[in-house]
Design a protein around this motif. Structure first.
Motif, PDB file in Angstrom:
ATOM      1  N   ASP A 333      -3.579  13.282 -24.702  1.00 35.66           N
ATOM      2  CA  ASP A 333      -4.683  12.673 -23.956  1.00 35.66           C
ATOM      3  C   ASP A 333      -5.998  12.824 -24.731  1.00 35.66           C
ATOM      4  O   ASP A 333      -6.839  13.646 -24.409  1.00 35.66           O
ATOM      5  CB  ASP A 333      -4.785  13.218 -22.530  1.00 35.66           C
ATOM      6  N   THR A 334      -6.132  12.009 -25.747  1.00 37.61           N
ATOM      7  CA  THR A 334      -7.328  12.001 -26.580  1.00 37.61           C
ATOM      8  C   THR A 334      -8.362  11.071 -25.942  1.00 37.61           C
ATOM      9  O   THR A 334      -8.119   9.874 -25.823  1.00 37.61           O
ATOM     10  CB  THR A 334      -6.988  11.514 -28.002  1.00 37.61           C
ATOM     11  N   TYR A 335      -9.515  11.617 -25.543  1.00 33.83           N
ATOM     12  CA  TYR A 335     -10.545  10.846 -24.839  1.00 33.83           C
ATOM     13  C   TYR A 335     -11.806  10.764 -25.704  1.00 33.83           C
ATOM     14  O   TYR A 335     -12.712  11.592 -25.592  1.00 33.83           O
ATOM     15  CB  TYR A 335     -10.909  11.516 -23.508  1.00 33.83           C
ATOM     16  N   PRO A 336     -11.936   9.743 -26.575  1.00 38.31           N
ATOM     17  CA  PRO A 336     -13.054   9.722 -27.521  1.00 38.31           C
ATOM     18  C   PRO A 336     -14.228   8.834 -27.116  1.00 38.31           C
ATOM     19  O   PRO A 336     -15.216   8.755 -27.848  1.00 38.31           O
ATOM     20  CB  PRO A 336     -12.388   9.148 -28.775  1.00 38.31           C
ATOM     21  N   ILE A 337     -14.133   8.140 -25.962  1.00 33.13           N
ATOM     22  CA  ILE A 337     -15.137   7.134 -25.640  1.00 33.13           C
ATOM     23  C   ILE A 337     -16.463   7.775 -25.232  1.00 33.13           C
ATOM     24  O   ILE A 337     -16.542   8.542 -24.268  1.00 33.13           O
ATOM     25  CB  ILE A 337     -14.641   6.207 -24.503  1.00 33.13           C
ATOM     26  N   ASP A 338     -17.521   7.475 -26.016  1.00 34.23           N
ATOM     27  CA  ASP A 338     -18.899   7.844 -25.694  1.00 34.23           C
ATOM     28  C   ASP A 338     -19.103   9.352 -25.599  1.00 34.23           C
ATOM     29  O   ASP A 338     -19.907   9.831 -24.789  1.00 34.23           O
ATOM     30  CB  ASP A 338     -19.334   7.164 -24.380  1.00 34.23           C
ATOM     31  N   ILE A 339     -18.371  10.111 -26.418  1.00 33.96           N
ATOM     32  CA  ILE A 339     -18.579  11.559 -26.416  1.00 33.96           C
ATOM     33  C   ILE A 339     -19.538  11.961 -27.539  1.00 33.96           C
ATOM     34  O   ILE A 339     -19.763  11.216 -28.489  1.00 33.96           O
ATOM     35  CB  ILE A 339     -17.258  12.329 -26.597  1.00 33.96           C
ATOM     36  N   ASN A 340     -20.097  13.144 -27.417  1.00 35.08           N
ATOM     37  CA  ASN A 340     -20.775  13.807 -28.525  1.00 35.08           C
ATOM     38  C   ASN A 340     -19.759  14.783 -29.094  1.00 35.08           C
ATOM     39  O   ASN A 340     -19.450  15.802 -28.465  1.00 35.08           O
ATOM     40  CB  ASN A 340     -22.025  14.535 -28.046  1.00 35.08           C
ATOM     41  N   ALA A 341     -19.210  14.460 -30.244  1.00 28.33           N
ATOM     42  CA  ALA A 341     -18.091  15.236 -30.781  1.00 28.33           C
ATOM     43  C   ALA A 341     -18.519  16.534 -31.446  1.00 28.33           C
ATOM     44  O   ALA A 341     -17.665  17.369 -31.772  1.00 28.33           O
ATOM     45  CB  ALA A 341     -17.315  14.390 -31.785  1.00 28.33           C
ATOM     46  N   THR A 342     -19.825  16.734 -31.636  1.00 27.27           N
ATOM     47  CA  THR A 342     -20.280  17.916 -32.374  1.00 27.27           C
ATOM     48  C   THR A 342     -21.099  18.885 -31.543  1.00 27.27           C
ATOM     49  O   THR A 342     -21.320  20.020 -31.970  1.00 27.27           O
ATOM     50  CB  THR A 342     -21.108  17.488 -33.600  1.00 27.27           C
ATOM     51  N   PHE A 343     -21.576  18.458 -30.358  1.00 27.36           N
ATOM     52  CA  PHE A 343     -22.374  19.359 -29.529  1.00 27.36           C
ATOM     53  C   PHE A 343     -22.055  19.133 -28.062  1.00 27.36           C
ATOM     54  O   PHE A 343     -22.041  17.998 -27.581  1.00 27.36           O
ATOM     55  CB  PHE A 343     -23.877  19.146 -29.767  1.00 27.36           C
ATOM     56  N   SER A 344     -21.805  20.226 -27.332  1.00 23.05           N
ATOM     57  CA  SER A 344     -21.427  20.150 -25.929  1.00 23.05           C
ATOM     58  C   SER A 344     -22.662  20.128 -25.046  1.00 23.05           C
ATOM     59  O   SER A 344     -23.428  21.104 -24.988  1.00 23.05           O
ATOM     60  CB  SER A 344     -20.551  21.347 -25.550  1.00 23.05           C
ATOM     61  N   ALA A 345     -22.868  18.994 -24.351  1.00 25.19           N
ATOM     62  CA  ALA A 345     -23.969  18.898 -23.405  1.00 25.19           C
ATOM     63  C   ALA A 345     -23.706  19.726 -22.150  1.00 25.19           C
ATOM     64  O   ALA A 345     -24.623  20.015 -21.389  1.00 25.19           O
ATOM     65  CB  ALA A 345     -24.190  17.432 -23.028  1.00 25.19           C
ATOM     66  N   VAL A 346     -22.456  20.103 -21.937  1.00 22.16           N
ATOM     67  CA  VAL A 346     -22.092  20.902 -20.759  1.00 22.16           C
ATOM     68  C   VAL A 346     -22.373  22.381 -21.003  1.00 22.16           C
ATOM     69  O   VAL A 346     -22.939  23.079 -20.157  1.00 22.16           O
ATOM     70  CB  VAL A 346     -20.614  20.677 -20.389  1.00 22.16           C
TER      71      VAL A 346
END
Length: 540
Positions: A333-346
């Protein structure tokens, strides 16, 4: 990471240093540390190795079956994969193969070296059906008297007195069900396509949803637990049986509780439309005990054995071998749409190979994350000797507006994820989750209605496949007899045209279109024009 799981971890991890996802610390202030659990890369050798493998063509065979076949693979490799041993004979030589059960000859024949999917037929009349698997021993002798050995399992079971059977066709990776929704006498392959689906707020609240999903061409519904109201659960499952849509039964919250698993399997296994079981939901993310999936797998097979078991892995590379021991079907379940792949906003921390969680483990944040994950999983299974035994399915992203995913994919982006997965070997598409926006549902419906035409190529053991990736367009080309299936999807956010050769066609039949066209010129070249993240499917 699933939204529901993410919320759970936020609550649980407050004030806890060292809480992990995919073995990585992700809380602010937690130390960076290698997670461990990476898949060991096989070493290479200059000496050719023969990876001799054998497996039954169908799993399980039933007492009512008269005959079967053993699939033999004799691939040459320079990687020290499972079971590969030095090969000194000529690469164009043949092997005398024999297959025995309990010391008695079951099948034999001559098989070329470096062959894939050769079948040796056998009669089932000499075997007695039993609940547990039979061990089959395969031996190959070269012309120079070198010996190669492999061990596999053959399931030959009594016909069930109630419920259904789902067979696995290990020639193609397809699941096989009885025709007419499990009521007919012939067996046919099925491509499972359908959503993880809300239960209390959706299915149980309006049973007509099930009729609508069936009319849209979906073949499976995966209800999301918990199922606290058993009356409502039975009403949903009854309606699914009535309309002829298959069940993927989820035990994510209880699969490590043997008592709960026993109760649920015994309650569900007699359902005529049961397709398969589902146990671990991202067990690699939550670092479930490494033997957890195997324990539940063994128990389910002891209680049932007529339906395969599945699970989904979320991590790019964390304890893959341990968790996949306990499954027949590996989902990603790879979910790549509109993510920030290098920094977690959460969690306000960086994401890297040794720390952090950004919603897509070790991803770049583009569609290539999906094809990479598919290819990595298939390659690892091949190294382990399990590629033929364990097909890979995909879980496209169909949600957004929460945690790591600011927005939901568009319908076109959904199709890119799904067709990209199919082009890279996915034999099931189960998106997370429904209810989903209307444009995603319409795009998923387009794909579901196209699947009968696509299945004829995916599930033909004699079809050939050729992948093409050019200028950001991913193309799958299957050839079966005089026909060719072409699935092309544009990974670019701009209109793109590509040209490929060696595809001869007199006519074309469009089966899927979300913004594109194909045209054959007088030189036999095919020109594929696609809109931004557009997808087309044609039978040529």
């Amino acid at each position: 990471m699933r939204p529901a799981i993410a919320l759970y971890l936020v609550t649980y991890a407050v004030g806890v240093v060292g809480q992990t996802w995919c073995g990585k610390n992700y809380m602010l202030g937690s130390p960076m540390a290698p997670p461990g659990g990476q898949f060991p890369l096989p070493t290479t050798t200059n000496q050719p190795l023969l990876a001799f493998r054998c497996a039954p063509a169908i799993k399980p065979y039933l007492a009512s079956d008269k005959s079967g076949s053993i699939i033999v693979d004799t691939g040459l490799t320079h990687l020290k994969v499972e079971g590969a041993v030095p090969f000194y004979a000529k690469s164009n030589s043949t092997l005398a193969v024999s297959v025995t059960v309990n010391g008695c000859l079951l099948a034999s024949g001559s098989v070329p070296v470096n062959a894939t999917g050769l079948e040796l037929p056998f009669s089932l009349s000499s075997l007695k059906p039993q609940k547990g698997p039979l061990t089959i021993s395969c031996t190959a002798i070269s012309e120079d008297d070198f010996n190669f050995k492999a061990i596999s399992e053959l399931k030959f079971m009594p016909d069930p007195t109630e419920g259904s059977v789902t067979k696995m066709d290990l020639r193609t990776g397809a699941l096989m069900v009885q025709s007419n929704g499990g009521r007919g006498s012939t067996w046919e392959p099925i491509f499972p396509i359908g959503f993880y689906t809300g239960f209390d707020n959706y299915l149980a609240a309006n049973l007509s949803v099930i009729n609508n999903l069936k009319a849209r061409g979906f073949t499976v519904i995966h209800p999301i637990p918990t199922f606290g109201n058993l009356t409502a659960l039975n009403e949903v499952l009854d309606r699914m049986e009535e309309v002829g849509i298959f069940l993927m039964y989820d035990m994510r919250f209880s699969y490590m509780n043997n008592t709960a698993v026993t109760e649920q399997v015994n309650m569900i296994k007699s359902r005529k439309n049961l397709l398969l079981w589902y146990t671990g939901d991202e067990p690699d993310g939550t670092s479930d005990p490494l033997n957890s999936t195997t324990i539940s797998y063994d128990l389910i097979n002891e209680l049932d054995g007529y339906h395969p078991v599945s699970l989904v892995l979320n991590c790019q590379d964390y304890q893959f071998t341990a968790y996949t021991r306990g499954t027949d079907i590996v989902m990603q379940d790879t979910y790549p749409i509109d993510i920030n792949a290098t920094f977690s906003a959460v969690y306000h921390t960086p994401c890297a190979s040794d720390c952090g969680v950004c919603g897509c483990d070790n991803c770049k944040g583009n569609f290539d994350d999906i094809s990479s994950r598919m290819e990595e999983f298939k390659w690892r299974l091949d190294v382990l000797g399990d590629k033929r035994n364990k097909p890979v399915w995909a879980v496209p992203q169909a949600f957004g507006g929460e945690e790591f995913w600011p927005r939901t994919p568009t319908g076109n982006e959904f199709l890119v994820q799904s067709v990209l997965s199919i082009n890279h070997g996915a034999l099931g598409i189960v998106p997370w989750d429904d209810p989903t926006p209307a444009d995603v549902k319409e795009s998923a419906t387009q794909l579901a209605l196209a699947m009968p035409a696509i299945n004829k190529f995916l599930f033909d053991p004699h079809s050939t496949f050729g992948p093409v990736n050019t200028n950001g367009v991913d193309i799958g080309i299957w050839k079966s007899g005089s026909q060719t299936l072409l699935l092309a999807t544009n990974l670019n956010y701009a209109p793109t045209t590509v040209t490929i050769g060696d595809v001869f066609a007199i006519t074309s039949n469009e089966i899927l279109n979300s913004g594109g066209s194909v045209q054959m010129d007088s030189n036999g070249q095919l020109h594929i024009s696609l809109d931004s993240v557009g997808t087309v499917g044609f039978v040529l």
